[in-house]
Design an enzyme around this catalytic site. Structure first.
Site, PDB file in Angstrom:
ATOM      1  N   GLN A   1     -32.231  43.140   8.636  1.00  0.00           N
ATOM      2  CA  GLN A   1     -31.123  43.263   9.713  1.00  0.00           C
ATOM      3  C   GLN A   1     -30.032  43.760   9.085  1.00  0.00           C
ATOM      4  OE1 GLN A   1     -30.623  39.367  10.565  1.00  0.00           O
ATOM      5  NE2 GLN A   1     -32.193  38.993  12.131  1.00  0.00           N
TER       6      GLN A   1
ATOM      7  N   ASP B   1     -30.465  32.851  -3.295  1.00  0.00           N
ATOM      8  CA  ASP B   1     -32.037  32.606  -3.183  1.00  0.00           C
ATOM      9  C   ASP B   1     -32.572  33.813  -2.466  1.00  0.00           C
ATOM     10  OD1 ASP B   1     -34.411  30.509  -3.271  1.00  0.00           O
ATOM     11  OD2 ASP B   1     -34.206  31.200  -1.168  1.00  0.00           O
TER      12      ASP B   1
ATOM     13  N   SER C   1     -41.760  25.453  -3.506  1.00  0.00           N
ATOM     14  CA  SER C   1     -41.276  25.593  -2.179  1.00  0.00           C
ATOM     15  C   SER C   1     -42.339  25.061  -1.210  1.00  0.00           C
ATOM     16  CB  SER C   1     -40.868  26.995  -1.672  1.00  0.00           C
ATOM     17  OG  SER C   1     -40.479  26.902  -0.410  1.00  0.00           O
TER      18      SER C   1
ATOM     19  N   GLN D   1     -19.147  34.008   8.427  1.00  0.00           N
ATOM     20  CA  GLN D   1     -19.969  33.178   8.609  1.00  0.00           C
ATOM     21  C   GLN D   1     -20.059  32.121   6.984  1.00  0.00           C
ATOM     22  OE1 GLN D   1     -23.530  35.546   9.888  1.00  0.00           O
ATOM     23  NE2 GLN D   1     -23.394  34.529  11.929  1.00  0.00           N
TER      24      GLN D   1
ATOM     25  N   TYR E   1     -39.662  39.125   0.816  1.00  0.00           N
ATOM     26  CA  TYR E   1     -38.593  39.314   2.036  1.00  0.00           C
ATOM     27  C   TYR E   1     -38.364  40.742   1.994  1.00  0.00           C
ATOM     28  CZ  TYR E   1     -37.250  34.182   1.370  1.00  0.00           C
ATOM     29  OH  TYR E   1     -37.694  32.724   1.147  1.00  0.00           O
TER      30      TYR E   1
ATOM     31  N   PRO F   1     -31.068  24.653   6.992  1.00  0.00           N
ATOM     32  CA  PRO F   1     -30.216  23.461   7.324  1.00  0.00           C
ATOM     33  C   PRO F   1     -29.565  23.537   8.860  1.00  0.00           C
ATOM     34  CG  PRO F   1     -28.869  24.813   5.861  1.00  0.00           C
ATOM     35  CD  PRO F   1     -30.299  25.347   5.777  1.00  0.00           C
TER      36      PRO F   1
ATOM     37  N   TRP G   1     -33.730  24.669   2.795  1.00  0.00           N
ATOM     38  CA  TRP G   1     -33.431  25.854   3.572  1.00  0.00           C
ATOM     39  C   TRP G   1     -33.515  25.637   5.071  1.00  0.00           C
ATOM     40  CZ3 TRP G   1     -37.386  28.041   6.786  1.00  0.00           C
ATOM     41  CH2 TRP G   1     -38.741  27.667   6.622  1.00  0.00           C
TER      42      TRP G   1
ATOM     43  N   GLU H   1     -17.219  30.147   6.507  1.00  0.00           N
ATOM     44  CA  GLU H   1     -17.243  28.976   7.481  1.00  0.00           C
ATOM     45  C   GLU H   1     -18.209  27.740   6.877  1.00  0.00           C
ATOM     46  OE1 GLU H   1     -18.928  27.236  11.640  1.00  0.00           O
ATOM     47  OE2 GLU H   1     -18.715  29.542  11.387  1.00  0.00           O
TER      48      GLU H   1
END
Length: 335
Positions: free
Chosen positions: A27, A49, A151, A289, A54, A206, A204, A292
């Site tokens: 992205q 992380d 994980s 973001q 990915y 949340p 992860w 925040e």
């Protein structure tokens, strides 16, 4: 920023960590990724992380590039191994060959000599656990990995992994589960076993893929550019798309106001108030973001506010421990 010990280990992590699952290398271009990493550092985030899978390795490359000028000892780099990274028969899983080769590849992409926390992205039923843990142990002894973790492992898998790690004198210290107000499948079994074994949770999603921020509205199309409009991210958000659930999420707004925080901060703070959670992993496509969500560490939720959250969401919460990620399902989704 608050810093917490990860389980009973000596490693301290930032209570909010920055993860680049669906952003870096896909992205976001490298400049935008670097801006988000800079914002994370400005907010006091030191824990980052990622995973070899990915964006087919580009996420690790972008993160390594963004952190290239940062003092290495001031951050904690976490990455993962298991998911397919190529078409070959040994390009996935937790065999000694794949774990070793993937670690070396991740070190190169991240531009570092060592990984702070190396995690088995899922459990591999096709490989003896002894083989996997011995490979991890060798990487630790070589100084390429400092700590190991998992994980989405189940409670029995964590118990077996921790036992073998102890026999090999390897610091197995953490589990990384999906965990949010809406997804609590770890609470019945994984959390109690983690407390017993001294494992910390790096939670992860949340924000439940952004649903708990309140940006998705019942009866309306998702906002342009949101994760729900992304072909890959949208497949993970589908379970949260019902109008009933989105209407309930709207009822959390007065609770956030009572806690003097945003809805995103409420969701992250809720996770940070749960037992054994050391850090909540958040993503970002814009630097603001992170400012925040990082501020969520200052939010205090008393028993009354926690009870109000439960009253709003209770019958929509997923709690079935059998829904801890199954390796075959994950492999199918990522191929």
């Amino acid at each position: 920023m608050e810093y917490r010990q990860l389980g009973r280990s000596g490693l301290r992590v930032s209570a909010v960590a920055y993860g680049n699952w669906v952003t870096h290398g896909s992205q976001l271009d490298d400049d935008a990724a670097a801006a988000c990493v800079a914002a994370a550092l400005d907010a006091g985030i030191t824990t980052f992380d990622t995973a070899d899978r990915y964006a087919q390795g580009r996420a690790e490359e972008a993160l390594g590039k963004a952190l290239s000028g940062v003092r290495r000892s001031s951050i904690e780099l976490c990455t993962k191994v298991y998911l397919p990274v190529g078409p070959g028969a040994n390009d996935s899983g937790l065999s000694r060959k794949h774990v070793t080769e993937s670690c070396h590849a991740s070190l190169g992409r991240l531009g570092t000599d060592y990984i702070d926390l190396y995690q088995a992205h899922r459990y591999d039923d096709s490989v003896p656990l002894e083989e996997t843990m011995t490979a991890f142990a060798d990487l630790v002894r070589q100084g390429k990995v400092l700590y190991v973790g998992a994980s989405e492992w189940t409670a029995p898998q964590l118990r077996a992994g921790r036992r073998l790690a102890a026999e090999l004198h390897v610091p197995f210290i953490a589990n990384q589960p999906q965990y949010s107000m809406l997804w609590r499948v770890v609470e019945a079994e994984v959390v109690p076993v983690s407390a017993e074994l001294g494992l910390g949770q790096l939670a992860w999603a949340p924000l439940a893929m952004g649903v708990l921020t309140g940006k998705y509205q019942p009866g309306q199309r998702p906002p342009a550019g949101s994760r729900a409009t992304d072909g890959f991210g949208g497949s993970f958000i589908a379970r949260y798309s019902s109008d009933l659930l989105l209407s309930r999420v709207r009822q959390l707004r007065p609770i956030a106001e009572a806690a003097s925080c945003t809805m995103a901060q409420l969701a992250v703070a809720w996770v940070l108030h749960r037992p054994t959670v050391a850090s909540a992993i958040v993503g970002a496509s814009r630097p603001e973001q992170l400012a925040e969500t990082a501020a969520a560490t200052a939010v205090r939720l008393d028993a009354e506010l926690m009870a109000r959250i439960d009253a709003v969401l209770d019958d929509l919460v997923e709690r079935d421990p059998a829904k801890t990620a199954r390796p075959n399902d994950v492999m199918a989704a990522w191929r």
